[in-house]
Design a protein around this motif. Structure first.
Motif, mmCIF file in Angstrom:
data_model
loop_
_atom_site.group_PDB
_atom_site.id
_atom_site.type_symbol
_atom_site.label_atom_id
_atom_site.label_comp_id
_atom_site.label_asym_id
_atom_site.label_seq_id
_atom_site.Cartn_x
_atom_site.Cartn_y
_atom_site.Cartn_z
ATOM 1 N N GLU A 141 1.093 -1.295 -0.042
ATOM 2 C CA GLU A 141 0.041 0.052 -0.054
ATOM 3 C C GLU A 141 1.079 1.275 0.024
ATOM 4 O OE1 GLU A 141 -3.225 2.138 2.906
ATOM 5 O OE2 GLU A 141 -2.982 0.185 2.938
ATOM 6 N N LEU A 142 1.964 1.123 0.872
ATOM 7 C CA LEU A 142 2.976 2.683 0.804
ATOM 8 C C LEU A 142 3.417 2.647 -0.411
ATOM 9 C CD1 LEU A 142 4.462 4.543 2.259
ATOM 10 C CD2 LEU A 142 5.848 3.049 3.014
ATOM 11 N N ASP A 143 3.808 1.500 -1.219
ATOM 12 C CA ASP A 143 4.501 1.561 -2.665
ATOM 13 C C ASP A 143 3.442 2.145 -3.715
ATOM 14 O OD1 ASP A 143 6.844 0.606 -1.804
ATOM 15 O OD2 ASP A 143 6.524 -1.132 -2.572
ATOM 16 N N ASN A 144 2.287 1.783 -3.537
ATOM 17 C CA ASN A 144 1.028 2.204 -4.577
ATOM 18 C C ASN A 144 0.792 3.620 -4.234
ATOM 19 O OD1 ASN A 144 0.579 -0.314 -5.611
ATOM 20 N ND2 ASN A 144 -1.032 -0.770 -4.267
ATOM 21 N N ILE A 163 4.015 10.100 -7.458
ATOM 22 C CA ILE A 163 5.091 10.321 -8.389
ATOM 23 C C ILE A 163 4.358 10.647 -9.665
ATOM 24 C CG2 ILE A 163 6.787 9.169 -9.941
ATOM 25 C CD1 ILE A 163 7.438 7.616 -7.410
ATOM 26 N N MET A 164 3.209 9.998 -10.015
ATOM 27 C CA MET A 164 2.375 10.241 -11.021
ATOM 28 C C MET A 164 1.751 11.780 -11.150
ATOM 29 S SD MET A 164 3.211 7.923 -13.298
ATOM 30 C CE MET A 164 2.113 8.721 -14.543
ATOM 31 N N ASP A 222 15.938 10.992 -20.665
ATOM 32 C CA ASP A 222 16.105 11.223 -19.265
ATOM 33 C C ASP A 222 14.862 12.028 -18.582
ATOM 34 O OD1 ASP A 222 18.187 9.528 -18.895
ATOM 35 O OD2 ASP A 222 19.872 11.364 -18.859
ATOM 36 N N TYR A 223 14.682 13.256 -19.610
ATOM 37 C CA TYR A 223 13.630 14.116 -19.008
ATOM 38 C C TYR A 223 12.305 13.258 -18.809
ATOM 39 C CZ TYR A 223 10.390 17.830 -18.674
ATOM 40 O OH TYR A 223 9.011 18.557 -18.436
ATOM 41 N N LEU A 224 11.993 12.856 -20.209
ATOM 42 C CA LEU A 224 10.832 11.839 -20.083
ATOM 43 C C LEU A 224 10.537 10.787 -19.147
ATOM 44 C CD1 LEU A 224 10.367 11.755 -23.902
ATOM 45 C CD2 LEU A 224 8.739 12.947 -22.423
ATOM 46 N N THR A 225 11.726 10.442 -18.592
ATOM 47 C CA THR A 225 11.313 9.342 -17.425
ATOM 48 C C THR A 225 10.826 10.095 -16.294
ATOM 49 O OG1 THR A 225 13.579 9.694 -16.643
ATOM 50 C CG2 THR A 225 13.389 7.998 -18.199
ATOM 51 N N ASP A 252 11.393 8.345 -9.749
ATOM 52 C CA ASP A 252 11.100 9.411 -8.733
ATOM 53 C C ASP A 252 12.021 10.722 -8.827
ATOM 54 O OD1 ASP A 252 10.359 10.211 -6.353
ATOM 55 O OD2 ASP A 252 11.215 8.438 -5.080
ATOM 56 N N PHE A 253 11.363 11.540 -8.249
ATOM 57 C CA PHE A 253 11.965 12.800 -8.606
ATOM 58 C C PHE A 253 12.849 13.242 -7.542
ATOM 59 C CE2 PHE A 253 7.811 12.849 -10.481
ATOM 60 C CZ PHE A 253 8.123 13.669 -11.548
ATOM 61 N N ASN A 254 13.847 13.931 -7.881
ATOM 62 C CA ASN A 254 15.117 14.215 -6.697
ATOM 63 C C ASN A 254 14.835 15.593 -6.476
ATOM 64 O OD1 ASN A 254 16.760 15.722 -8.933
ATOM 65 N ND2 ASN A 254 17.436 13.562 -9.331
#
Length: 80
Positions: free
Chosen positions: A3-6, A12-13, A43-46, A53-55
């Motif tokens: 659940e945490l991962d979801n 992120i989405m 890379d940008y599109l990832t 995941d955003f840094n």
């Protein structure tokens, strides 16, 4: 744990959608934004596709380019 991962993937989405929306608001193509961000189109599109995941560095630089609040918490709440 699943659940945490979801929940994390959902967040992120949500951020990826905001990033794409802001890029479109700026009327920039993916190659143009990738160049401004100092990375390849792929890379940008990832990030924009929510595949990575955003840094902090990405979000801070993107917020500066989009001329929005650089506070990451506010960035995540920004509505497109």
């Amino acid at each position: 744990m699943a659940e945490l991962d979801n929940n994390m993937n959902q967040k992120i989405m949500e951020i990826a959608d905001r990033v794409k929306g802001l890029r479109l608001d700026m009327e920039l193509t993916v190659p143009e934004m990738a160049e401004k961000m100092g990375m390849s189109d792929a890379d940008y599109l990832t990030y924009e596709n929510g595949e990575k995941d955003f840094n902090y560095s990405f979000l801070s630089k993107f917020a500066a380019l989009a001329e929005i609040d650089r506070d990451i918490e506010n960035f995540m709440l920004y509505k497109v």
